[in-house]
Design a protein around this motif. Structure first.
Motif, mmCIF file in Angstrom:
data_model
loop_
_atom_site.group_PDB
_atom_site.id
_atom_site.type_symbol
_atom_site.label_atom_id
_atom_site.label_comp_id
_atom_site.label_asym_id
_atom_site.label_seq_id
_atom_site.Cartn_x
_atom_site.Cartn_y
_atom_site.Cartn_z
ATOM 1 N N VAL A 43 45.854 11.821 -14.236
ATOM 2 C CA VAL A 43 44.790 12.607 -14.852
ATOM 3 C C VAL A 43 45.230 14.051 -15.055
ATOM 4 C CG1 VAL A 43 42.440 13.477 -14.540
ATOM 5 C CG2 VAL A 43 42.996 11.117 -13.920
ATOM 6 N N GLY A 44 45.940 14.628 -14.067
ATOM 7 C CA GLY A 44 46.337 16.020 -14.170
ATOM 8 C C GLY A 44 47.174 16.331 -15.406
ATOM 9 N N PRO A 45 48.357 15.734 -15.529
ATOM 10 C CA PRO A 45 49.181 16.043 -16.706
ATOM 11 C C PRO A 45 48.532 15.645 -18.029
ATOM 12 C CG PRO A 45 50.492 15.026 -14.981
ATOM 13 C CD PRO A 45 49.057 14.894 -14.562
ATOM 14 N N LEU A 46 47.887 14.472 -18.073
ATOM 15 C CA LEU A 46 47.306 14.020 -19.332
ATOM 16 C C LEU A 46 46.130 14.899 -19.726
ATOM 17 C CD1 LEU A 46 47.443 11.967 -21.567
ATOM 18 C CD2 LEU A 46 45.990 10.433 -20.216
ATOM 19 N N LEU A 47 45.228 15.157 -18.787
ATOM 20 C CA LEU A 47 44.099 16.032 -19.074
ATOM 21 C C LEU A 47 44.594 17.432 -19.395
ATOM 22 C CD1 LEU A 47 41.027 16.452 -19.151
ATOM 23 C CD2 LEU A 47 41.114 16.943 -16.691
ATOM 24 N N GLY A 48 45.615 17.889 -18.640
ATOM 25 C CA GLY A 48 46.164 19.205 -18.916
ATOM 26 C C GLY A 48 46.740 19.303 -20.316
ATOM 27 N N GLY A 49 47.478 18.276 -20.734
ATOM 28 C CA GLY A 49 48.032 18.277 -22.083
ATOM 29 C C GLY A 49 46.959 18.319 -23.146
ATOM 30 N N LEU A 50 45.933 17.502 -22.963
ATOM 31 C CA LEU A 50 44.835 17.466 -23.940
ATOM 32 C C LEU A 50 44.103 18.804 -24.005
ATOM 33 C CD1 LEU A 50 43.396 13.913 -23.148
ATOM 34 C CD2 LEU A 50 44.617 14.599 -25.226
ATOM 35 N N LEU A 51 43.845 19.396 -22.830
ATOM 36 C CA LEU A 51 43.119 20.660 -22.805
ATOM 37 C C LEU A 51 43.954 21.796 -23.389
ATOM 38 C CD1 LEU A 51 41.405 20.427 -19.295
ATOM 39 C CD2 LEU A 51 40.295 20.280 -21.523
ATOM 40 N N GLY A 110 60.852 19.551 -27.829
ATOM 41 C CA GLY A 110 59.783 19.887 -28.765
ATOM 42 C C GLY A 110 58.503 19.090 -28.617
ATOM 43 N N LEU A 111 58.268 18.476 -27.479
ATOM 44 C CA LEU A 111 57.044 17.715 -27.284
ATOM 45 C C LEU A 111 55.871 18.659 -27.016
ATOM 46 C CD1 LEU A 111 59.163 15.431 -26.944
ATOM 47 C CD2 LEU A 111 57.705 14.491 -25.127
ATOM 48 N N THR A 112 54.693 18.236 -27.407
ATOM 49 C CA THR A 112 53.492 18.979 -27.047
ATOM 50 C C THR A 112 53.166 18.693 -25.580
ATOM 51 O OG1 THR A 112 51.972 17.183 -27.607
ATOM 52 C CG2 THR A 112 52.616 18.689 -29.391
ATOM 53 N N PRO A 113 52.317 19.508 -24.940
ATOM 54 C CA PRO A 113 51.930 19.207 -23.555
ATOM 55 C C PRO A 113 51.353 17.799 -23.394
ATOM 56 C CG PRO A 113 51.300 21.451 -24.086
ATOM 57 C CD PRO A 113 51.811 20.832 -25.358
ATOM 58 N N THR A 114 50.562 17.344 -24.375
ATOM 59 C CA THR A 114 49.989 15.993 -24.292
ATOM 60 C C THR A 114 51.079 14.934 -24.363
ATOM 61 O OG1 THR A 114 47.934 16.742 -25.328
ATOM 62 C CG2 THR A 114 48.360 14.370 -25.320
ATOM 63 N N GLU A 115 52.012 15.099 -25.292
ATOM 64 C CA GLU A 115 53.096 14.119 -25.434
ATOM 65 C C GLU A 115 53.969 14.084 -24.171
ATOM 66 O OE1 GLU A 115 53.646 14.496 -30.314
ATOM 67 O OE2 GLU A 115 54.829 15.743 -28.942
ATOM 68 N N ALA A 116 54.228 15.260 -23.587
ATOM 69 C CA ALA A 116 55.021 15.302 -22.356
ATOM 70 C C ALA A 116 54.281 14.600 -21.220
ATOM 71 C CB ALA A 116 55.325 16.753 -21.978
ATOM 72 N N ALA A 117 52.975 14.820 -21.139
ATOM 73 C CA ALA A 117 52.182 14.209 -20.076
ATOM 74 C C ALA A 117 52.134 12.693 -20.208
ATOM 75 C CB ALA A 117 50.766 14.783 -20.089
ATOM 76 N N LEU A 118 52.144 12.179 -21.427
ATOM 77 C CA LEU A 118 52.084 10.728 -21.640
ATOM 78 C C LEU A 118 53.270 10.015 -21.002
ATOM 79 C CD1 LEU A 118 50.832 10.554 -25.340
ATOM 80 C CD2 LEU A 118 49.571 9.838 -23.302
ATOM 81 N N LEU A 119 54.396 10.700 -20.871
ATOM 82 C CA LEU A 119 55.571 10.087 -20.263
ATOM 83 C C LEU A 119 55.389 9.868 -18.760
ATOM 84 C CD1 LEU A 119 58.447 12.013 -22.079
ATOM 85 C CD2 LEU A 119 57.646 9.693 -22.513
ATOM 86 N N MET A 120 54.374 10.489 -18.174
ATOM 87 C CA MET A 120 54.123 10.331 -16.741
ATOM 88 C C MET A 120 53.113 9.223 -16.448
ATOM 89 S SD MET A 120 54.048 14.366 -15.648
ATOM 90 C CE MET A 120 54.142 14.025 -13.894
#
Length: 507
Positions: free
Chosen positions: A172-180, A321-331
């Protein structure tokens, strides 16, 4: 004895012994679920910030090439979190875990609002320090409630929930963080805590019982000694590269600060040993071999978990060059697998020797980090990073619960708060040193692979992109940095091998 009454019984006493006078014993699970909300929020906040660090740097510190400036957003939080833990666990014993938890939740929620409203890096760092103080009030109470309301033979299931919470938080942390960060801005990773904190307060106020309190004396000399020692060590480690490991100002040098911190820690331990009144750290707890080994292991785990995300997120967002959301999806594989497997691992802890789960878990985490490091270049297909992520998820499921269960299994109820405070302090000190060390190592590796970086005219990532000729050196520096947390996992593995054998009780 009913199932709910059995679950409410503390170690070594009848079920009524753990509650305040006049409070009817009840199932401990609703209270634990209420407390887990706050624990979940603390963990989410840590992982959210790791994803948002590049965005925070671009917004509040765009003109420097030092990554250690923005890492203070994490280190200030962890330092303020670590230092009071020794005494906040005792405060829970003295005034009741419920009261101290609610105070901490109010501080954490209010400071989250302050973080989101910050307009300078210094202001954000100050707000994060206050947020860490709130987290320090909350965290020991969760483990103390588990220790005092679940009998030893059933703590594994409760710690399984504790471990699953950590696993879900990493999703939730990385994914929510990326989206926000992508949708609303980095400020909203802190604003989101406000409604969650209000809900968590109401649930804890209603569901958490009043537990019997124990009188304690508070060693303020020990608090001051440990606080100053930790600050000197962390500041020296994190700022060392910035000052070329030399003079900071006048007679004050980086190595002088670190050495002074180590000396003060030694004085602190000696003072604890000779304190006639109740010491801040009851050293007799460390006579338990499992408590000692578990604390060493959790310090290494805290170092690794905090350190591994920083270089990985900078690599994904700046070099690839990934966005925060794209980077979080890898987790996602790591978080989902950890969250699914942790409850099963927790149930097994009541039936098998924890080392059978812990040792493979630590090996999987170290292996996942090495696998990640080997692929951190500009040519690896992005989807390939999902594979070590899954390996890390398996390892995490077998790491948190077994260590916590082993450390707290033999703690007497009167020492539950002190033991939980020591354990969480050790974990957080590992995280603080991990954050500082990874910042210094990351900056050193960057300057080794990109000579002249410190004299470059524009900040790293300040403009939202990285020149192609810099990407290879930057990626190599981040990959080399990942080797440090992987190596530290070896310390946790050695400590786990020294755990004493545990024979589960028959049902």
């Amino acid at each position: 004895m009913t199932e709910s009454t059995r679950a409410a019984a503390p170690s070594g006493g009848p079920s009524t012994g753990t509650y305040a006078t006049g409070h009817k014993p009840q199932s401990p699970w609703p209270a634990l679920w209420a407390l887990v909300i706050g624990f979940f929020m603390i963990l989410v906040d840590t992982t959210i910030v790791s994803v948002a660090n590049p965005a925070i740097k671009a917004a509040l510190d765009p003109d420097t090439n030092n990554l250690d400036n923005v890492v203070w957003v994490t280190s200030a939080y962890l330092l303020a979190y670590a230092v009071p833990l020794l005494i906040t666990g005792r405060l829970g014993d003295r005034f009741g875990p419920k009261n101290i938890y609610l105070i901490g939740l109010v501080i954490f929620t209010a400071s989250s609002l302050w973080c989101g409203l910050s307009t300078t890096l210094g202001g954000l760092i100050a707000a994060r320090a206050v947020q860490g103080l709130g987290a320090a009030f909350m965290t020991p109470q969760t483990m103390a409630v588990i220790t005092r309301t679940f009998p030893p033979e059933r703590r594994g299931a409760a710690m399984g929930l504790w471990g699953a919470t950590a696993g879900v938080a990493t999703l939730v942390g990385p994914l929510l963080g990326g989206l926000l960060v992508d949708g609303l801005g980095w400020e909203w990773i802190f604003f989101i805590n406000v409604p969650v904190g209000v809900i968590g307060f109401v649930l804890a106020a209603v569901l958490v019982p009043r537990l019997k309190t124990h009188p304690h004396r508070f060693d303020m000399v020990g608090v001051v000694l440990s606080a100053v020692a930790l600050f000197l060590i962390v500041f020296g480690l994190q700022e060392g590269q910035k000052y070329d490991w030399g003079t900071i100002t006048g007679p004050i040098s980086v190595w002088g600060m670190i050495l002074a911190g180590i000396v003060l820690l030694a004085i602190f331990i000696l003072q604890q040993r000779k304190t006639r009144s109740e010491p801040l750290v009851p050293l007799e707890l460390f006579r338990d071999r499992n408590f000692s080994a578990s604390n060493l292991a959790i310090a290494a785990v805290g170092f690794t978990v905090t350190g591994m995300s920083l270089p990985f997120m900078f690599f994904l967002q700046l070099a690839r060059g990934l966005t925060p959301t794209e980077a979080a999806l890898l987790m996602i594989p790591m978080a989902v697998i950890s969250g699914v497997l942790a409850p099963f691992a927790g149930a097994l802890l009541d039936k098998v020797d924890p080392r059978f789960i812990l040792v493979p878990g630590l090996l999987f985490v170290a292996g996942g980090l090495l696998w990640n490091a080997s692929m951190m270049n500009t040519d690896t297909p992005i989807w390939m990073f999902l594979l070590p992520s899954a390996m890390l998820g398996i390892g995490n499921a077998g790491m948190w619960g077994p260590l916590a269960t082993t450390a707290t299994r033999r703690l007497p109820p009167r020492q539950a708060g002190a033991g939980a405070g020591i354990y969480n302090t050790t974990r957080t000190i590992g995280s603080v040193i991990g954050s500082a060390a990874i910042a210094a190592f990351m900056q050193a590796r960057l300057e080794a692979n990109l000579p002249g970086l410190d004299k470059a005219p524009s900040g790293i990532g300040g403009g939202g992109s990285m020149p192609d000729f810099v990407k290879d050196g930057f990626s190599t520096g981040m990959a080399q940095t990942m080797l440090l947390p992987a190596a530290v996992m070896g310390v946790a593995l050695i400590a786990a091998l020294f755990l004493g054998r545990h024979t589960p009780k028959a049902e």
